[in-house]
Design a protein around this motif. Structure first.
Motif, PDB file in Angstrom:
ATOM      1  N   SER A  29       0.799  -1.223   0.000  1.00 57.58           N
ATOM      2  CA  SER A  29       0.000   0.000   0.000  1.00 57.58           C
ATOM      3  C   SER A  29       0.834   1.277   0.000  1.00 57.58           C
ATOM      4  O   SER A  29       0.394   2.302  -0.492  1.00 57.58           O
ATOM      5  N   GLU A  30       2.029   1.246   0.544  1.00 62.04           N
ATOM      6  CA  GLU A  30       2.878   2.439   0.624  1.00 62.04           C
ATOM      7  C   GLU A  30       3.926   2.495  -0.491  1.00 62.04           C
ATOM      8  O   GLU A  30       4.759   3.385  -0.497  1.00 62.04           O
ATOM      9  N   MET A  31       3.896   1.547  -1.429  1.00 62.79           N
ATOM     10  CA  MET A  31       4.925   1.467  -2.466  1.00 62.79           C
ATOM     11  C   MET A  31       4.435   2.020  -3.793  1.00 62.79           C
ATOM     12  O   MET A  31       3.235   1.989  -4.081  1.00 62.79           O
ATOM     13  N   SER A  32       5.380   2.457  -4.590  1.00 60.14           N
ATOM     14  CA  SER A  32       5.057   2.868  -5.957  1.00 60.14           C
ATOM     15  C   SER A  32       4.947   1.615  -6.820  1.00 60.14           C
ATOM     16  O   SER A  32       5.330   0.517  -6.407  1.00 60.14           O
ATOM     17  N   GLU A  33       4.446   1.794  -8.028  1.00 57.22           N
ATOM     18  CA  GLU A  33       4.289   0.646  -8.935  1.00 57.22           C
ATOM     19  C   GLU A  33       5.639   0.002  -9.227  1.00 57.22           C
ATOM     20  O   GLU A  33       5.758  -1.234  -9.247  1.00 57.22           O
ATOM     21  N   GLU A  34       6.660   0.816  -9.419  1.00 63.04           N
ATOM     22  CA  GLU A  34       7.995   0.284  -9.713  1.00 63.04           C
ATOM     23  C   GLU A  34       8.560  -0.500  -8.524  1.00 63.04           C
ATOM     24  O   GLU A  34       9.165  -1.560  -8.697  1.00 63.04           O
ATOM     25  N   GLU A  35       8.341  -0.008  -7.319  1.00 59.26           N
ATOM     26  CA  GLU A  35       8.819  -0.710  -6.120  1.00 59.26           C
ATOM     27  C   GLU A  35       8.114  -2.051  -5.960  1.00 59.26           C
ATOM     28  O   GLU A  35       8.731  -3.045  -5.565  1.00 59.26           O
ATOM     29  N   ILE A  36       6.835  -2.079  -6.263  1.00 55.80           N
ATOM     30  CA  ILE A  36       6.069  -3.332  -6.173  1.00 55.80           C
ATOM     31  C   ILE A  36       6.608  -4.348  -7.166  1.00 55.80           C
ATOM     32  O   ILE A  36       6.836  -5.514  -6.822  1.00 55.80           O
ATOM     33  N   ILE A  37       6.841  -3.917  -8.388  1.00 57.31           N
ATOM     34  CA  ILE A  37       7.373  -4.823  -9.419  1.00 57.31           C
ATOM     35  C   ILE A  37       8.729  -5.374  -9.001  1.00 57.31           C
ATOM     36  O   ILE A  37       8.985  -6.577  -9.124  1.00 57.31           O
ATOM     37  N   ASN A  38       9.605  -4.512  -8.471  1.00 55.24           N
ATOM     38  CA  ASN A  38      10.921  -4.973  -8.012  1.00 55.24           C
ATOM     39  C   ASN A  38      10.801  -5.967  -6.866  1.00 55.24           C
ATOM     40  O   ASN A  38      11.522  -6.966  -6.822  1.00 55.24           O
ATOM     41  N   ALA A  39       9.887  -5.713  -5.926  1.00 59.33           N
ATOM     42  CA  ALA A  39       9.686  -6.628  -4.803  1.00 59.33           C
ATOM     43  C   ALA A  39       9.187  -7.985  -5.289  1.00 59.33           C
ATOM     44  O   ALA A  39       9.649  -9.038  -4.816  1.00 59.33           O
ATOM     45  N   LEU A  40       8.252  -7.967  -6.236  1.00 57.76           N
ATOM     46  CA  LEU A  40       7.722  -9.225  -6.771  1.00 57.76           C
ATOM     47  C   LEU A  40       8.791 -10.005  -7.529  1.00 57.76           C
ATOM     48  O   LEU A  40       8.883 -11.232  -7.410  1.00 57.76           O
ATOM     49  N   ARG A  41       9.613  -9.300  -8.290  1.00 57.25           N
ATOM     50  CA  ARG A  41      10.705  -9.966  -9.017  1.00 57.25           C
ATOM     51  C   ARG A  41      11.690 -10.607  -8.053  1.00 57.25           C
ATOM     52  O   ARG A  41      12.146 -11.732  -8.271  1.00 57.25           O
ATOM     53  N   LYS A  42      12.027  -9.893  -6.991  1.00 61.05           N
ATOM     54  CA  LYS A  42      12.970 -10.419  -6.006  1.00 61.05           C
ATOM     55  C   LYS A  42      12.407 -11.683  -5.352  1.00 61.05           C
ATOM     56  O   LYS A  42      13.102 -12.691  -5.203  1.00 61.05           O
ATOM     57  N   THR A  43      11.135 -11.629  -4.981  1.00 62.26           N
ATOM     58  CA  THR A  43      10.491 -12.790  -4.358  1.00 62.26           C
ATOM     59  C   THR A  43      10.457 -13.964  -5.320  1.00 62.26           C
ATOM     60  O   THR A  43      10.746 -15.106  -4.942  1.00 62.26           O
TER      61      THR A  43
END
Length: 56
Positions: A29-43
């Motif tokens: 909820s507190e992340m930008s779209e780019e941060e979310i994509i990076n987090a998902l890629r890392k996971t």
């Protein structure tokens, strides 16, 4: 010997669980779209690495 499920108790627990989940803040909820994509890629990479390690 069969145990009869307690439907009323299960519904009560489910309602409580739904209430608790609805109050929780979403991790993205507190992340930008780019941060979310990076987090998902890392996971995804971590999961992929773990699966490959278990097969080797």
């Amino acid at each position: 010997m069969s145990v009869k499920p307690n439907v009323k108790k299960a519904k009560k627990h489910l309602a409580k669980l739904r209430e608790l989940v609805s109050k929780r803040k979403h991790p993205f909820s507190e992340m930008s779209e780019e941060e979310i994509i990076n987090a998902l890629r890392k996971t995804r990479e971590e999961i992929w690495d773990k699966k490959l390690v278990t097969r080797s």
